[in-house]
Design a protein around this motif. Structure first.
Motif, mmCIF file in Angstrom:
data_model
loop_
_atom_site.group_PDB
_atom_site.id
_atom_site.type_symbol
_atom_site.label_atom_id
_atom_site.label_comp_id
_atom_site.label_asym_id
_atom_site.label_seq_id
_atom_site.Cartn_x
_atom_site.Cartn_y
_atom_site.Cartn_z
ATOM 1 N N ALA A 264 0.825 -1.205 0.000
ATOM 2 C CA ALA A 264 0.000 0.000 0.000
ATOM 3 C C ALA A 264 0.861 1.258 0.000
ATOM 4 C CB ALA A 264 -0.929 0.008 1.209
ATOM 5 N N PRO A 265 0.524 2.281 -0.775
ATOM 6 C CA PRO A 265 1.310 3.529 -0.799
ATOM 7 C C PRO A 265 1.472 4.149 0.583
ATOM 8 C CG PRO A 265 -0.253 3.489 -2.620
ATOM 9 C CD PRO A 265 -0.569 2.302 -1.760
ATOM 10 N N PHE A 266 0.424 4.101 1.420
ATOM 11 C CA PHE A 266 0.497 4.718 2.741
ATOM 12 C C PHE A 266 1.640 4.144 3.572
ATOM 13 C CE2 PHE A 266 -0.687 4.437 7.286
ATOM 14 C CZ PHE A 266 -0.599 5.785 7.599
ATOM 15 N N THR A 267 1.937 2.858 3.372
ATOM 16 C CA THR A 267 3.024 2.216 4.105
ATOM 17 C C THR A 267 4.341 2.955 3.887
ATOM 18 O OG1 THR A 267 1.951 0.064 3.947
ATOM 19 C CG2 THR A 267 4.309 0.051 4.392
ATOM 20 N N TYR A 268 4.561 3.430 2.664
ATOM 21 C CA TYR A 268 5.817 4.081 2.308
ATOM 22 C C TYR A 268 5.762 5.606 2.469
ATOM 23 C CZ TYR A 268 6.512 -0.571 0.573
ATOM 24 O OH TYR A 268 6.605 -1.927 0.508
ATOM 25 N N VAL A 491 -7.656 -7.360 -23.488
ATOM 26 C CA VAL A 491 -6.999 -8.124 -22.426
ATOM 27 C C VAL A 491 -5.696 -7.448 -22.014
ATOM 28 C CG1 VAL A 491 -6.030 -10.346 -21.753
ATOM 29 C CG2 VAL A 491 -7.992 -10.266 -23.311
ATOM 30 N N ASN A 492 -5.537 -7.269 -20.703
ATOM 31 C CA ASN A 492 -4.276 -6.761 -20.152
ATOM 32 C C ASN A 492 -3.829 -7.745 -19.082
ATOM 33 O OD1 ASN A 492 -2.391 -5.255 -18.356
ATOM 34 N ND2 ASN A 492 -2.861 -3.558 -19.735
ATOM 35 N N ALA A 493 -2.885 -8.599 -19.457
ATOM 36 C CA ALA A 493 -2.400 -9.652 -18.546
ATOM 37 C C ALA A 493 -0.877 -9.620 -18.509
ATOM 38 C CB ALA A 493 -2.892 -11.024 -18.995
ATOM 39 N N GLU A 494 -0.329 -9.878 -17.346
ATOM 40 C CA GLU A 494 1.132 -9.801 -17.180
ATOM 41 C C GLU A 494 1.605 -10.857 -16.195
ATOM 42 O OE1 GLU A 494 3.893 -6.550 -15.078
ATOM 43 O OE2 GLU A 494 2.910 -5.801 -16.901
ATOM 44 N N VAL A 495 2.709 -11.505 -16.527
ATOM 45 C CA VAL A 495 3.297 -12.511 -15.651
ATOM 46 C C VAL A 495 3.780 -11.838 -14.367
ATOM 47 C CG1 VAL A 495 5.176 -14.172 -15.389
ATOM 48 C CG2 VAL A 495 4.013 -13.945 -17.592
ATOM 49 N N GLY A 496 3.447 -12.448 -13.222
ATOM 50 C CA GLY A 496 3.900 -11.936 -11.938
ATOM 51 C C GLY A 496 3.050 -10.823 -11.358
ATOM 52 N N ARG A 497 1.976 -10.447 -12.041
ATOM 53 C CA ARG A 497 1.161 -9.326 -11.545
ATOM 54 C C ARG A 497 0.508 -9.695 -10.220
ATOM 55 N NH1 ARG A 497 -2.480 -6.975 -15.896
ATOM 56 N NH2 ARG A 497 -0.658 -5.635 -16.240
ATOM 57 N N GLN A 498 0.533 -8.734 -9.305
ATOM 58 C CA GLN A 498 -0.090 -8.927 -8.004
ATOM 59 C C GLN A 498 -1.292 -8.007 -7.855
ATOM 60 O OE1 GLN A 498 2.310 -9.604 -4.585
ATOM 61 N NE2 GLN A 498 4.164 -9.862 -5.774
ATOM 62 N N GLY A 499 -2.130 -8.330 -6.884
ATOM 63 C CA GLY A 499 -3.382 -7.615 -6.721
ATOM 64 C C GLY A 499 -3.224 -6.127 -6.518
ATOM 65 N N TYR A 500 -2.229 -5.711 -5.741
ATOM 66 C CA TYR A 500 -2.092 -4.296 -5.413
ATOM 67 C C TYR A 500 -1.794 -3.439 -6.643
ATOM 68 C CZ TYR A 500 3.040 -4.421 -5.774
ATOM 69 O OH TYR A 500 4.330 -4.533 -6.230
ATOM 70 N N GLN A 501 -1.335 -4.062 -7.745
ATOM 71 C CA GLN A 501 -1.025 -3.322 -8.957
ATOM 72 C C GLN A 501 -2.259 -3.066 -9.813
ATOM 73 O OE1 GLN A 501 1.842 -6.302 -10.286
ATOM 74 N NE2 GLN A 501 3.528 -4.851 -9.977
ATOM 75 N N ALA A 502 -3.353 -3.778 -9.520
ATOM 76 C CA ALA A 502 -4.529 -3.721 -10.380
ATOM 77 C C ALA A 502 -5.304 -2.403 -10.326
ATOM 78 C CB ALA A 502 -5.460 -4.894 -10.055
ATOM 79 N N PRO A 503 -5.557 -1.804 -9.158
ATOM 80 C CA PRO A 503 -6.375 -0.588 -9.132
ATOM 81 C C PRO A 503 -5.858 0.525 -10.043
ATOM 82 C CG PRO A 503 -6.119 -1.444 -6.916
ATOM 83 C CD PRO A 503 -5.220 -2.244 -7.789
ATOM 84 N N ALA A 504 -4.573 0.811 -9.982
ATOM 85 C CA ALA A 504 -4.004 1.866 -10.828
ATOM 86 C C ALA A 504 -4.131 1.497 -12.303
ATOM 87 C CB ALA A 504 -2.542 2.107 -10.466
ATOM 88 N N LEU A 505 -3.931 0.224 -12.627
ATOM 89 C CA LEU A 505 -4.048 -0.231 -14.010
ATOM 90 C C LEU A 505 -5.476 -0.083 -14.520
ATOM 91 C CD1 LEU A 505 -3.025 -1.676 -16.554
ATOM 92 C CD2 LEU A 505 -3.460 -3.844 -15.389
ATOM 93 N N ILE A 506 -6.435 -0.463 -13.704
ATOM 94 C CA ILE A 506 -7.845 -0.366 -14.102
ATOM 95 C C ILE A 506 -8.233 1.095 -14.335
ATOM 96 C CG2 ILE A 506 -10.220 -0.742 -13.323
ATOM 97 C CD1 ILE A 506 -9.156 -3.233 -11.821
#
Length: 620
Positions: A264-268, A491-506
């Motif tokens: 999460a961005p707030f963490t940093y 379709v936008n799919a990427e190897v290694g993608r994690q959940g936290y990266q999805a909101p900004a992409l969407i």
């Protein structure tokens, strides 16, 4: 991370038994986070606690030495550090390299660089440029990822005594020295925010400059709250204030263990710094003999864990990586497998504590040569002969592993399929963006109905669907099939993608006009989905769009069931969220998957596509 060595070896002082409890809380947090990441998503915060303790204990001892002698005996200090850190570090590197050489040679890649940078205490910088994200737990996971922490501590041990001595010599006012140290902590926290990059958090997460605020806060506390100046005889009101403060800070530390997501961005942007402040105040309360927090965190269990916390931390990741590479049912039995891993970690740590850490900590190295010669005496005894033989065997395999040239892994079927599918998907996406006729990815005129088991009505209707699909490597594997049935699928799919990266992409897809009214999400292969991430995804998609969420089939990872429960729970709470239960649909069909039992085979991609399409068409 380190037991009572600082208290015992770097100047005589009161042994603070509650620090073993604090170490236990730290190592428990880290272990639970690694074993069951969805259960304790902030468990990685145990690391700042270790760094706090390091800064506090080391600085306190050094300050006492400066006050007593007017200087710091650097060589003596460095030798003590080496005696404490190197035996376990070398043992872990040798044992892990031996295992990799014998049983898991795919991990030989970069092994020499990893071993050397660990021994030189610069591994965290190597990871910034070469390593994977600390939060990527799916493919190619390194058994050494966690060792970045030890490198930061090693750099602190090397530089801090010199810097502290210069501060004492050049800056006469104690308050100014304290201000400078606290300012360094603030600067480090600012640098963490400056270097934070949501697409690659390695620089902010692994950097010595971005993570040293915990050490500097511990160092500052040692200056303003020295152990030898804390009085046990204080008023009842002062004791009450200490206890209440300690309880509040302990509660906040435990709360943030559960809620502060590592991606999460707030963490940093201050979240981790705030956590460290609470932990620092808790540590200060434990150190004060006038309160009760030290007693409350003192018990035989915490003592045992605290004294072995260094070994537990060092050995944990190799055990997890090697164990999980062999066990194929992690997702179906996460708790049982976690318990098995924990038992192995504790057994190895206990053996290391008894036979490596403690003997070498108190060993007189002046006798090293004579002891080596004694091993070869006829009367040395079978135990020494056996020990020498085992040591020699591990050393030989270790050397072989270090000189063995790793063979570049041959692309497997999954990688080849994903690369092929990605090229086809890019061509189709480009055509959709330009409003041009979309190409048939297969280049064949095979009947869609026959290939995918659809009725003519379903196949015809699928040709008119407009959907947006976002996902990880599983979606990337099957994307070409999906677009063959649904030509207008973006379709936008990427190897290694994690959940936290999805909101900004969407949000980015929405801004570019590529987010259709029907959205398919396939995430959860590479890690657990936090509640915060799920809510952010829902917010990015919006309540007016229909969201179809594909459940995860990751039997080799312990977060599979947690991810799927979260998806089911989300669908129950939101009318526009629908479940595409790929996990249940595919369970038991081993022929639908490649050798990793995660990515669909060619046959599996057909059923994967069929399930997605038929589930969407049910509502049309």
């Amino acid at each position: 991370m380190h037991p009572s060595f600082e208290e015992q070896q770097l100047g005589k002082r009161r042994y603070i038994t509650g620090f073993d409890g604090l170490r236990s809380l730290a190592v428990i947090g880290v272990i639970v986070y690694h074993l069951l990441p969805a259960t304790l998503q902030g468990g990685y915060l145990g690391v700042p606690i270790f760094l706090l303790l390091t800064g506090y204990l080391i600085t306190g001892s050094l300050m006492k030495e400066v006050q007593r002698t007017g200087t710091i005996h650097l060589i003596k200090f460095y030798l003590k550090r080496l005696r404490r850190l190197y035996p376990v570090l070398i043992a872990m590197l040798v044992l892990s390299t031996t295992y990799i050489t014998l049983f898991q040679r795919v991990l030989l890649k970069d092994l020499r660089s990893i071993v050397v940078t660990n021994l030189l205490w610069i591994y965290n910088w190597w990871e910034i440029g070469h390593g994977q994200s600390y939060f990527d737990r799916f493919a190619g996971e390194s058994p050494f990822t966690h060792m970045w922490t030890l490198s930061i501590e090693g750099q602190f041990y090397l530089i801090w005594p010199i810097l502290l001595l210069l501060l004492v010599m050049l800056v006469k006012r104690k308050s100014l020295i304290q201000g400078i140290v606290f300012g360094l902590a603030i600067l480090s926290a600012i640098l963490m925010a400056v270097f934070y990059d949501p697409t690659n958090i390695n620089r902010a997460y692994y950097g010595s400059d971005t993570r040293s605020f915990a050490i500097f806060l511990g160092a500052w506390l040692a200056m303003v709250w020295p152990v030898d100046r804390l009085k046990s005889q204080i008023s009842k009101n002062s004791t009450r204030i200490l206890d209440v403060t300690g309880i509040v800070c302990l509660a906040m530390v435990l709360l943030l263990y559960f809620v502060l997501q590592g991606q999460a961005p707030f963490t940093y942007f201050g979240g981790m710094f705030v956590f460290t402040l609470f932990a620092m105040i808790l540590m200060a309360v434990i150190a004060h003999p006038g309160g009760h927090m030290n007693d409350w965190l003192t018990n035989p269990v915490f003592k045992w864990i605290g004294q072995r916390s260094y070994g537990i931390y060092v050995y944990q990741y190799p055990v997890m990586v090697f164990y999980e590479s062999r066990v194929r049912s992690m997702g179906d039995h996460p708790v049982l497998n976690a318990l098995a891993e924990l038992i192995i970690i504790l057994l190895i740590s206990e053996a290391s504590y008894r036979w490596i850490e403690q003997p070498l900590l108190h060993y007189d190295w002046h006798h090293a040569m004579s002891d080596v010669r004694h091993v070869f005496d006829r009367n040395a005894g079978w135990k020494k002969w056996l020990g020498a033989a085992i040591t020699a065997a591990f050393s030989i395999v270790f050397v072989v592993g270090m000189v063995l040239k790793p063979q570049p892994p041959k692309p497997n079927h999954v990688q080849t399929q994903i690369e092929k599918s990605s090229k086809q998907v890019k061509a189709r996406n480009d055509a959709i963006e330009k409003g041009q006729p979309v190409p048939n990815p297969s280049g064949k005129k095979q009947s869609i109905e026959k290939k995918y088991g659809l009725t003519k009505k379903q196949a015809t209707k699928a040709q008119t669907l407009k959907i947006t699909a976002v996902g990880d490597s599983v979606l990337a594997d099957g994307a070409a099939d999906l677009q063959e049935v649904v030509p207008n699928a973006y379709v936008n799919a990427e190897v290694g993608r994690q959940g936290y990266q999805a909101p900004a992409l969407i949000k980015q897809l929405a801004n570019k006009g590529h987010l259709n009214d029907v959205v398919v999400i396939n995430l959860g292969t590479n890690g657990a989905l936090s509640e915060q991430t799920i809510q952010q995804i829902l917010s990015a998609v919006g309540s007016k769009r229909q969201l179809y969420w594909v459940t995860a089939h990751v039997p080799t990872k312990n977060w599979q069931n947690t991810v799927n429960k979260s998806i089911q729970k989300t669908a129950q709470a939101h009318k526009n969220v629908h479940v595409i239960d790929w996990y249940s649909y595919s369970k038991g069909h081993t022929s639908w998957f490649a050798s990793d039992n995660v990515h669909p085979s060619d046959k599996g991609n057909i059923y994967y596509t069929r399930l997605i399409v038929t589930q969407i068409l049910k509502d049309r």
